[in-house]
Design a protein around this motif. Sequence first.
Motif, PDB file in Angstrom:
ATOM      1  N   LEU A 198       0.831  -1.204   0.000  1.00 47.20           N
ATOM      2  CA  LEU A 198       0.000   0.000   0.000  1.00 47.20           C
ATOM      3  C   LEU A 198       0.868   1.256   0.000  1.00 47.20           C
ATOM      4  O   LEU A 198       0.518   2.268  -0.622  1.00 47.20           O
ATOM      5  CB  LEU A 198      -0.927  -0.013   1.218  1.00 47.20           C
ATOM      6  CG  LEU A 198      -2.098  -1.008   1.159  1.00 47.20           C
ATOM      7  CD1 LEU A 198      -2.807  -1.084   2.500  1.00 47.20           C
ATOM      8  CD2 LEU A 198      -3.084  -0.617   0.051  1.00 47.20           C
ATOM      9  N   ASN A 199       2.033   1.192   0.663  1.00 44.42           N
ATOM     10  CA  ASN A 199       2.922   2.353   0.737  1.00 44.42           C
ATOM     11  C   ASN A 199       3.581   2.668  -0.598  1.00 44.42           C
ATOM     12  O   ASN A 199       3.905   3.829  -0.867  1.00 44.42           O
ATOM     13  CB  ASN A 199       4.004   2.117   1.789  1.00 44.42           C
ATOM     14  CG  ASN A 199       3.473   2.224   3.203  1.00 44.42           C
ATOM     15  OD1 ASN A 199       2.437   2.836   3.444  1.00 44.42           O
ATOM     16  ND2 ASN A 199       4.189   1.626   4.147  1.00 44.42           N
ATOM     17  N   VAL A 200       3.811   1.645  -1.432  1.00 43.81           N
ATOM     18  CA  VAL A 200       4.524   1.887  -2.694  1.00 43.81           C
ATOM     19  C   VAL A 200       3.581   2.046  -3.883  1.00 43.81           C
ATOM     20  O   VAL A 200       4.035   2.288  -4.999  1.00 43.81           O
ATOM     21  CB  VAL A 200       5.537   0.744  -2.994  1.00 43.81           C
ATOM     22  CG1 VAL A 200       6.545   0.606  -1.869  1.00 43.81           C
ATOM     23  CG2 VAL A 200       4.824  -0.577  -3.268  1.00 43.81           C
ATOM     24  N   LEU A 201       2.287   1.931  -3.661  1.00 44.03           N
ATOM     25  CA  LEU A 201       1.332   1.996  -4.771  1.00 44.03           C
ATOM     26  C   LEU A 201       1.430   3.308  -5.553  1.00 44.03           C
ATOM     27  O   LEU A 201       1.225   3.331  -6.779  1.00 44.03           O
ATOM     28  CB  LEU A 201      -0.095   1.817  -4.253  1.00 44.03           C
ATOM     29  CG  LEU A 201      -0.598   0.383  -4.107  1.00 44.03           C
ATOM     30  CD1 LEU A 201      -2.018   0.367  -3.575  1.00 44.03           C
ATOM     31  CD2 LEU A 201      -0.514  -0.355  -5.442  1.00 44.03           C
ATOM     32  N   GLY A 208       8.857  -1.143   1.938  1.00 45.98           N
ATOM     33  CA  GLY A 208       7.667  -0.319   1.764  1.00 45.98           C
ATOM     34  C   GLY A 208       7.982   1.134   1.523  1.00 45.98           C
ATOM     35  O   GLY A 208       7.069   1.952   1.319  1.00 45.98           O
ATOM     36  N   SER A 209       9.265   1.498   1.556  1.00 45.98           N
ATOM     37  CA  SER A 209       9.664   2.886   1.310  1.00 45.98           C
ATOM     38  C   SER A 209      10.271   3.063  -0.076  1.00 45.98           C
ATOM     39  O   SER A 209      10.795   4.140  -0.395  1.00 45.98           O
ATOM     40  CB  SER A 209      10.691   3.325   2.366  1.00 45.98           C
ATOM     41  OG  SER A 209      11.849   2.500   2.309  1.00 45.98           O
ATOM     42  N   GLU A 210      10.207   2.029  -0.908  1.00 46.74           N
ATOM     43  CA  GLU A 210      10.832   2.065  -2.228  1.00 46.74           C
ATOM     44  C   GLU A 210      10.036   2.918  -3.215  1.00 46.74           C
ATOM     45  O   GLU A 210       8.819   3.037  -3.103  1.00 46.74           O
ATOM     46  CB  GLU A 210      10.958   0.642  -2.803  1.00 46.74           C
ATOM     47  CG  GLU A 210      11.934  -0.258  -2.074  1.00 46.74           C
ATOM     48  CD  GLU A 210      11.385  -0.824  -0.788  1.00 46.74           C
ATOM     49  OE1 GLU A 210      12.167  -1.393  -0.008  1.00 46.74           O
ATOM     50  OE2 GLU A 210      10.152  -0.698  -0.539  1.00 46.74           O
ATOM     51  N   ASP A 211      10.763   3.473  -4.165  1.00 43.47           N
ATOM     52  CA  ASP A 211      10.161   4.137  -5.318  1.00 43.47           C
ATOM     53  C   ASP A 211      10.288   3.156  -6.476  1.00 43.47           C
ATOM     54  O   ASP A 211      11.365   2.977  -7.048  1.00 43.47           O
ATOM     55  CB  ASP A 211      10.895   5.444  -5.633  1.00 43.47           C
ATOM     56  CG  ASP A 211      10.280   6.179  -6.826  1.00 43.47           C
ATOM     57  OD1 ASP A 211       9.403   5.609  -7.505  1.00 43.47           O
ATOM     58  OD2 ASP A 211      10.702   7.323  -7.080  1.00 43.47           O
ATOM     59  N   ILE A 212       9.191   2.506  -6.821  1.00 44.19           N
ATOM     60  CA  ILE A 212       9.244   1.447  -7.827  1.00 44.19           C
ATOM     61  C   ILE A 212       9.581   1.999  -9.211  1.00 44.19           C
ATOM     62  O   ILE A 212      10.108   1.279 -10.067  1.00 44.19           O
ATOM     63  CB  ILE A 212       7.906   0.683  -7.867  1.00 44.19           C
ATOM     64  CG1 ILE A 212       7.591   0.103  -6.478  1.00 44.19           C
ATOM     65  CG2 ILE A 212       7.941  -0.440  -8.887  1.00 44.19           C
ATOM     66  CD1 ILE A 212       8.660  -0.820  -5.928  1.00 44.19           C
ATOM     67  N   SER A 213       9.345   3.273  -9.436  1.00 43.66           N
ATOM     68  CA  SER A 213       9.693   3.876 -10.729  1.00 43.66           C
ATOM     69  C   SER A 213      11.205   4.064 -10.872  1.00 43.66           C
ATOM     70  O   SER A 213      11.701   4.296 -11.975  1.00 43.66           O
ATOM     71  CB  SER A 213       8.991   5.222 -10.901  1.00 43.66           C
ATOM     72  OG  SER A 213       9.446   6.150  -9.929  1.00 43.66           O
ATOM     73  N   GLU A 214      11.928   3.951  -9.767  1.00 36.24           N
ATOM     74  CA  GLU A 214      13.385   4.062  -9.805  1.00 36.24           C
ATOM     75  C   GLU A 214      13.987   2.710 -10.170  1.00 36.24           C
ATOM     76  O   GLU A 214      13.855   1.736  -9.417  1.00 36.24           O
ATOM     77  CB  GLU A 214      13.928   4.528  -8.453  1.00 36.24           C
ATOM     78  CG  GLU A 214      15.452   4.586  -8.399  1.00 36.24           C
ATOM     79  CD  GLU A 214      15.964   4.844  -6.987  1.00 36.24           C
ATOM     80  OE1 GLU A 214      17.185   4.772  -6.786  1.00 36.24           O
ATOM     81  OE2 GLU A 214      15.126   5.104  -6.103  1.00 36.24           O
ATOM     82  N   SER A 215      14.643   2.634 -11.298  1.00 42.66           N
ATOM     83  CA  SER A 215      15.211   1.361 -11.752  1.00 42.66           C
ATOM     84  C   SER A 215      16.666   1.234 -11.307  1.00 42.66           C
ATOM     85  O   SER A 215      17.377   2.239 -11.183  1.00 42.66           O
ATOM     86  CB  SER A 215      15.131   1.257 -13.278  1.00 42.66           C
ATOM     87  OG  SER A 215      15.625   0.019 -13.728  1.00 42.66           O
ATOM     88  N   TRP A 216      17.077   0.026 -11.030  1.00 41.96           N
ATOM     89  CA  TRP A 216      18.491  -0.260 -10.740  1.00 41.96           C
ATOM     90  C   TRP A 216      18.812  -1.624 -11.341  1.00 41.96           C
ATOM     91  O   TRP A 216      17.934  -2.424 -11.626  1.00 41.96           O
ATOM     92  CB  TRP A 216      18.776  -0.225  -9.240  1.00 41.96           C
ATOM     93  CG  TRP A 216      17.823  -1.001  -8.383  1.00 41.96           C
ATOM     94  CD1 TRP A 216      16.630  -0.558  -7.900  1.00 41.96           C
ATOM     95  CD2 TRP A 216      17.970  -2.345  -7.907  1.00 41.96           C
ATOM     96  NE1 TRP A 216      16.015  -1.540  -7.143  1.00 41.96           N
ATOM     97  CE2 TRP A 216      16.828  -2.648  -7.126  1.00 41.96           C
ATOM     98  CE3 TRP A 216      18.954  -3.313  -8.044  1.00 41.96           C
ATOM     99  CZ2 TRP A 216      16.631  -3.876  -6.501  1.00 41.96           C
ATOM    100  CZ3 TRP A 216      18.779  -4.553  -7.420  1.00 41.96           C
ATOM    101  CH2 TRP A 216      17.627  -4.817  -6.657  1.00 41.96           C
TER     102      TRP A 216
END
Length: 427
Positions: A285-288, A391-399
């Motif tokens: 829910l936090n990363v949605l 849960g604090s990740e930015d999923i749009s940030e790729s690595w």
Amino acid sequence: MRRIQLPEPPSPTGRSGTPDIFESGVHTFVRRAVVIGNGFAASENQSVGLVRALGLSDKHVLYRVTRPKAGINEWLQWLPISLHKKIDYIVRMIRGYSQLMLKSQEKKLMPSPSENGVSAGLLAVLEADVKEIVSFAHETYEKEGPLLVVACGRDTISTASSIKRLASENVFVVQIQHPRLHLKGFDMVITPKHDYYPLTPEGQEQVPRFLQSWITPRDPPDCHVVLTMGALHQIDFSSIRSVAASWHDEFAHVPRPLLVVNIGGPTRNCRYGVDLAKELAASLLNVLASCGSVRISFSVRTPQKVSNIIVKELGSNPKVYIWDGQGPNLHMGHLAWADAFVVTADSVSMISEACSTGKPVYVLGAERCRWKFTEFHKSLREQGVVRPFTGSEDISESWSYPPLTDTADAAKKVHEALAARGWKLKV
């Protein structure tokens, strides 16, 4: 039991180049493989993955070593399979099991879909019979050359080693996963590095001194033991490209970035319950906000109480799609089209597959694992292959990271070992 049916090799006159017999003799070419499974899709997936990486995917036949099921047999799973079958035979003789029960039991042993890519189409699997396979290897050697035998799992050990002992001149036997004893009973052993965790200082500290002489493996790996980071499987860049095209209509319209969540189930070395399910739901829910969409799938091992919490907390969210297990298995499509993954720590196979894509992989629950699984997760983190899911990740940030290529690396070692023996694969 019917004889194995394998395709005839291509005719030398049907292609350019020197016919086999003029190259170095037909007996030096390995053209076909026998896979010996244990009824568990995750294990059989490893064997099939290796065979396909060797280029023999259309020239292999699957046999299976099956344990008796139901009744008292559920309490005998820890026994060596040969002893288990003898006890089961005695029990059946005493109780007079009906033919109807036997037929019902056979139906339960049919292969089932897997969370890591094994097709459910491997039907009509023959029970592995050492004498039958050895006879086949002997009888066909003059015409067809050596036979590659690939086995995986504890229950296949005695069968594979017996084939090696009885037909050593006609077969090359690969055992996947550490057989614990009798390493010399195989031409090659392919096993994850974390299987050698008992030999590390940390592993020794966790084993009482009076038990250390009984813990295996007892010796460091020798030259015929190939160590991998994770599990073997059928995923590589070629298969991903092919799968991406075949799943285009299903995923092309899905909002990006696409986060795929693979949920396994607790094991004796990775214990968890509703507490981890609640943690996962809250973190998702936090990363949605940074996700275009989220797709969640459960494995056959996922407890109902775990899946119920995920469905309750996330099932009504418009960004979330939860696969109900109906229709075609979406697993391969997820691997091809995902932008990032979240995987529960219990499944080495699912994590290994995700890490072969080179895409971001987040692992949940690694701190709840123990014994050699702690070494597996530690190694992946130290190499930058995975990160913990908080849960604090930015999923749009790729690595990115160098993808795991365990299956291809193992296949290369098989090629080298065959060459040292004077044999080579004829794909």
